[in-house]
Write a protein that holds these residues in place. Structure first.
Motif, PDB file in Angstrom:
ATOM      1  N   GLY A   1     -12.709  -3.471   1.882  1.00  0.00           N
ATOM      2  CA  GLY A   1     -14.159  -3.571   1.842  1.00  0.00           C
ATOM      3  C   GLY A   1     -14.765  -2.762   0.720  1.00  0.00           C
ATOM      4  N   GLY A   2     -14.022  -2.600  -0.373  1.00  0.00           N
ATOM      5  CA  GLY A   2     -14.509  -1.831  -1.516  1.00  0.00           C
ATOM      6  C   GLY A   2     -14.185  -0.362  -1.454  1.00  0.00           C
ATOM      7  N   ARG A   3     -13.719   0.142  -0.306  1.00  0.00           N
ATOM      8  CA  ARG A   3     -13.392   1.566  -0.151  1.00  0.00           C
ATOM      9  C   ARG A   3     -11.941   1.827  -0.564  1.00  0.00           C
ATOM     10  N   TYR A   4     -11.727   2.981  -1.157  1.00  0.00           N
ATOM     11  CA  TYR A   4     -10.390   3.334  -1.635  1.00  0.00           C
ATOM     12  C   TYR A   4      -9.431   3.579  -0.461  1.00  0.00           C
ATOM     13  N   LEU A   5      -8.233   2.942  -0.532  1.00  0.00           N
ATOM     14  CA  LEU A   5      -7.194   3.187   0.474  1.00  0.00           C
ATOM     15  C   LEU A   5      -5.961   3.847  -0.123  1.00  0.00           C
ATOM     16  N   GLY A   6      -5.551   3.376  -1.290  1.00  0.00           N
ATOM     17  CA  GLY A   6      -4.330   3.908  -1.890  1.00  0.00           C
ATOM     18  C   GLY A   6      -3.982   3.116  -3.129  1.00  0.00           C
ATOM     19  N   LEU A   7      -2.703   3.224  -3.553  1.00  0.00           N
ATOM     20  CA  LEU A   7      -2.256   2.601  -4.795  1.00  0.00           C
ATOM     21  C   LEU A   7      -1.122   1.622  -4.539  1.00  0.00           C
ATOM     22  N   GLY A   8      -0.876   0.771  -5.523  1.00  0.00           N
ATOM     23  CA  GLY A   8       0.277  -0.107  -5.530  1.00  0.00           C
ATOM     24  C   GLY A   8       0.898  -0.074  -6.910  1.00  0.00           C
ATOM     25  N   THR A   9       2.205  -0.381  -6.979  1.00  0.00           N
ATOM     26  CA  THR A   9       2.891  -0.366  -8.274  1.00  0.00           C
ATOM     27  C   THR A   9       3.189  -1.788  -8.724  1.00  0.00           C
ATOM     28  N   GLY A  10       3.298  -1.970 -10.033  1.00  0.00           N
ATOM     29  CA  GLY A  10       3.645  -3.278 -10.571  1.00  0.00           C
ATOM     30  C   GLY A  10       5.007  -3.727 -10.110  1.00  0.00           C
ATOM     31  N   GLU A  11       5.956  -2.799  -9.999  1.00  0.00           N
ATOM     32  CA  GLU A  11       7.301  -3.136  -9.547  1.00  0.00           C
ATOM     33  C   GLU A  11       7.272  -3.704  -8.126  1.00  0.00           C
ATOM     34  N   GLN A  12       6.486  -3.077  -7.252  1.00  0.00           N
ATOM     35  CA  GLN A  12       6.362  -3.579  -5.880  1.00  0.00           C
ATOM     36  C   GLN A  12       5.776  -4.992  -5.871  1.00  0.00           C
TER      37      GLN A  12
ATOM     38  N   TYR B   1      -2.139  -0.429  -9.647  1.00  0.00           N
ATOM     39  CA  TYR B   1      -3.456  -0.961  -9.300  1.00  0.00           C
ATOM     40  C   TYR B   1      -3.947  -0.229  -8.058  1.00  0.00           C
ATOM     41  N   VAL B   2      -5.226  -0.419  -7.763  1.00  0.00           N
ATOM     42  CA  VAL B   2      -5.868   0.280  -6.655  1.00  0.00           C
ATOM     43  C   VAL B   2      -6.011  -0.694  -5.483  1.00  0.00           C
TER      44      VAL B   2
ATOM     45  N   LEU C   1       0.819  -1.220   0.000  1.00  0.00           N
ATOM     46  CA  LEU C   1       0.000   0.000   0.000  1.00  0.00           C
ATOM     47  C   LEU C   1       0.851   1.267   0.000  1.00  0.00           C
ATOM     48  N   LYS C   2       0.527   2.149  -0.939  1.00  0.00           N
ATOM     49  CA  LYS C   2       1.150   3.464  -0.999  1.00  0.00           C
ATOM     50  C   LYS C   2       0.038   4.502  -0.887  1.00  0.00           C
ATOM     51  N   PRO C   3      -0.085   5.199   0.252  1.00  0.00           N
ATOM     52  CA  PRO C   3      -1.148   6.213   0.383  1.00  0.00           C
ATOM     53  C   PRO C   3      -1.011   7.261  -0.713  1.00  0.00           C
ATOM     54  N   ALA C   4      -2.119   7.559  -1.352  1.00  0.00           N
ATOM     55  CA  ALA C   4      -2.092   8.528  -2.459  1.00  0.00           C
ATOM     56  C   ALA C   4      -3.445   9.219  -2.543  1.00  0.00           C
ATOM     57  N   PRO C   5      -3.441  10.511  -2.900  1.00  0.00           N
ATOM     58  CA  PRO C   5      -4.720  11.228  -3.032  1.00  0.00           C
ATOM     59  C   PRO C   5      -5.503  10.708  -4.234  1.00  0.00           C
ATOM     60  N   SER C   6      -6.793  10.892  -4.188  1.00  0.00           N
ATOM     61  CA  SER C   6      -7.663  10.507  -5.302  1.00  0.00           C
ATOM     62  C   SER C   6      -8.363  11.757  -5.830  1.00  0.00           C
ATOM     63  N   LEU C   7      -9.024  11.614  -6.965  1.00  0.00           N
ATOM     64  CA  LEU C   7      -9.828  12.699  -7.538  1.00  0.00           C
ATOM     65  C   LEU C   7     -11.222  12.165  -7.845  1.00  0.00           C
ATOM     66  N   PRO C   8     -12.218  13.023  -7.828  1.00  0.00           N
ATOM     67  CA  PRO C   8     -13.562  12.554  -8.190  1.00  0.00           C
ATOM     68  C   PRO C   8     -13.601  12.132  -9.653  1.00  0.00           C
ATOM     69  N   ALA C   9     -14.519  11.243  -9.976  1.00  0.00           N
ATOM     70  CA  ALA C   9     -14.612  10.738 -11.342  1.00  0.00           C
ATOM     71  C   ALA C   9     -14.940  11.852 -12.341  1.00  0.00           C
ATOM     72  N   THR C  10     -15.420  12.976 -11.847  1.00  0.00           N
ATOM     73  CA  THR C  10     -15.761  14.108 -12.735  1.00  0.00           C
ATOM     74  C   THR C  10     -14.564  15.014 -13.023  1.00  0.00           C
ATOM     75  N   ALA C  11     -13.387  14.703 -12.458  1.00  0.00           N
ATOM     76  CA  ALA C  11     -12.210  15.569 -12.627  1.00  0.00           C
ATOM     77  C   ALA C  11     -11.839  15.689 -14.103  1.00  0.00           C
ATOM     78  N   THR C  12     -11.331  16.865 -14.453  1.00  0.00           N
ATOM     79  CA  THR C  12     -10.929  17.124 -15.837  1.00  0.00           C
ATOM     80  C   THR C  12      -9.475  16.705 -16.052  1.00  0.00           C
TER      81      THR C  12
END
Length: 613
Positions: A394-405, A389-390, A290-301
């Motif tokens: 429980g279906g809630r967003y926590l953060g990201l992971g990298t393929g290298e990891q 990947y995300v 797990l790498k904590p990372a900010p998210s954006l709403p699906a409506t983001a430009t």
């Protein structure tokens, strides 16, 4: 006629109530021995009640079930206790006496003065209560711990001790162990049955031993029914054992053990402990990725995504969410490539980034074991390698992971798992091999260490492919394990075609010769017909030169290890490897090396290549 009438037998009084069983003296006490493992002697006995004919209840369970129906359980338990103490006072064999009493009976007996009365009677009859242990049964139902503590205070005041019976069969047992601090804890027979074949039971017993050290209790393993179970318990250093293999309940106490039990306790061989037969790393989950990372709403430009990447150069991607649920993923490289296009900023900058995002990203729950993620590495969709990947919970967003990891974590997990169990053969790996050698060295007895590998295997593997190469290695494992006694001989898989055998069987030489002959015969069947007819195949050697390679055969280097010849597992492994090297040069494929010869060679090598000062 009257004389004949007087001579007729008197009909027994009908038994229709549990009280009748007691009043007519139909309860008899039997004793089952409890054995002190280290000293190999009878330490004490457990008193067991046996109803006698003409009682309609033929077993203790049915008798107590009837007592519960008529509300006479406490009285029956106290009567059994009184009879056990009375019989023990008359017995020539004293030692420790273990008597059963339920938690409820112990509390009720204290309230009615019944228990104190029984203990006084036993002491007045000359029975020292310092050798009496009350086994607390049905302790998982205890509600009033304070009342139990009061009863135990009185029991210990008279010199008695406490044992928790059938530990592991109730949910509150561990709490009671901590609060009551029993002198003895009897382990439920479930954990003893087939312990020589079940690794999780072995681990449970080791954990219980640590608890016993913490709480100052001594363990009694119940339900020992064969020699293999007893040998494992002996090697674990279990305090006491009890079971049919050591003696069945009988009317008189005993002072000697069955010869078969004495043979196990006196045997200097060590048990081959059960191993986990699968490669896994259960403790490692996706949380480590797990790498904590900010998210954006699906409506983001697109412009909002680009601005976030400019502020956070460490981000490889951004998750798009609706509420707290991830619905998409857009990678930094994707955005960079888009903004290099002519007029992209003007035309698409203000528009939703979902036009170019991955709307079906890989979602990984944070609790997923890393071993399960190996399926991701072989999936058709390989976008995760670049965009990641995300990670959710429980279906809630926590953060990201990298393929290298992910690749690194799966690789490390597989390497660590293979140290404990080889993923191809599921045989023990390097760590269990080392631990078993150390146990053998500590035991101070003769054993044989064998190092086995294949001749001309690389050419076979290169010629036919790794799939058939794996089949050859599995055949090697089958032949080696099939020739060994699983109770005395340990088989480990170092890796590739390298195997280690640690043997205590007296007929080890016959077994090794059988394994070599069996493998050499069956291995020819893995070659195609032309190769079998020719006796081998043409293939490149390690220098890239095309030459003829005979059919694959098995070589085994054999090291005879005597007491105090080696002090570390690494020394044994090095000497066995040298014996294997010589075996590959011999015509028969087996080379025997004595421990003294091996030590001399190791000393020569150390002198020729001294460590830097």
């Amino acid at each position: 006629m009257s004389a004949q009438i007087l001579a007729l037998p008197v009909a027994p009084t009908p038994v229709s109530d549990v009280r009748d069983v007691v009043s007519q003296g139909l309860l008899h006490i039997h004793f089952q021995p409890i054995v002190h493992m280290a000293e190999g002697r009878v330490f004490g006995h457990e008193a067991l009640i046996r109803p006698q004919s003409p009682s309609p209840w033929t077993t203790p369970d049915t008798l107590f079930a009837a007592a519960r129906q008529c509300g006479w359980t406490i009285e029956l338990e106290l009567e059994c206790l009184r009879l056990a103490l009375q019989a023990w006072a008359r017995s020539a064999e004293r030692g420790w006496l273990f008597v059963n009493l339920s938690a409820e009976a112990l509390i009720q007996a204290l309230m009615r003065d019944g228990l104190e009365r029984v203990l006084r009677q036993a002491r007045s009859a000359g029975l020292p209560l310092s050798c009496v242990v009350v086994e607390l049964t049905e302790h998982e139902h205890v509600q009033n711990v304070d009342a139990i503590q009061q009863a135990l205070s009185m029991l210990r005041r008279y010199g008695g001790s406490l044992a928790l019976d059938d530990f592991g069969d109730g949910r509150s047992s561990l709490r009671l162990w901590s609060e009551l601090r029993p002198e003895f804890v009897k382990i439920d027979k479930y954990f003893i049955r087939h312990v020589h074949e079940t690794s999780h039971k072995l681990k449970t017993l080791r954990a219980l031993q640590q608890l016993a050290d913490t709480f100052g209790s001594r363990l009694i393993a119940e339900g020992v029914e064969d020699a293999d179970e007893l040998m494992v318990l002996r090697d674990l250093g279990m305090d006491f054992v009890q079971g049919y293999f050591l003696g069945r309940p009988q009317a008189q106490a005993v002072d000697a053990l069955p010869q078969e039990a004495l043979d196990v306790l006196g045997n200097r061989e060590i048990a081959v402990l059960p191993q986990d037969r699968h490669a896994s790393n259960r403790g490692l989950t996706a949380r480590t990725l797990l790498k904590p990372a900010p998210s954006l709403p699906a409506t983001a430009t697109h412009d909002e995504v680009a601005a976030l990447f400019n502020r956070r150069p460490d981000l490889h991607a951004v998750a798009l969410v609706e509420g707290d649920r991830p619905v998409g993923l857009i990678a930094r490289k994707t955005v960079q490539d888009l903004y290099l296009r002519l007029y992209f900023r003007d035309r698409y900058g203000p528009r939703p980034c979902t036009l170019h995002a991955n709307l079906n990203p890989l979602l990984v729950d944070v609790h997923t074991p890393v071993e399960q993620l190996t399926k991701v590495l072989t999936s058709n969709d390989q976008r995760y390698l670049t965009e990641g990947y995300v990670i959710t919970e429980g279906g809630r967003y926590l953060g990201l992971g990298t393929g290298e990891q992910l690749v690194r974590a799966v690789t490390e997990a597989r390497i660590e798992a293979a140290r404990h169990a080889n993923p191809l053969t599921f045989l023990p790996g390097n760590v269990p091999i080392t631990l078993h050698i150390e146990r053998l060295l500590d035991n101070g007895q003769d054993f044989v260490a064998c190092y086995a590998d294949l001749n001309h295997f690389k050419s076979y593997n290169d010629h036919y492919g790794y799939w058939r190469g794996d089949e050859m290695i599995r055949l090697q494992a089958e032949c080696l394990t099939g020739a060994c006694d699983p109770r005395r001989d340990f088989v480990g898989h170092v890796g590739g075609d390298d195997f280690v055998l640690l043997m205590q069987s007296a007929d080890w030489q016959r077994r090794i010769e059988s394994a070599v002959a069996h493998f050499n015969r069956r291995a020819r069947g893995l070659f195609d017909e032309a190769a079998r007819a020719a006796g081998g195949i043409w293939a490149e050697d390690r220098q890239g030169v095309q030459r003829f390679h005979p059919c694959t055969t098995l070589s085994v280097g054999v090291l005879k290890v005597g007491p105090d010849q080696f002090h570390r597992a690494e020394e044994v492994a090095s000497a066995a490897a040298w014996a294997k090297h010589l075996a590959k040069q011999s015509a028969g494929g087996i080379h025997l090396m004595d421990g003294r010869e091996a030590i001399a060679r190791l000393n020569q090598q150390a002198a020729a290549h001294p460590l830097p000062g």
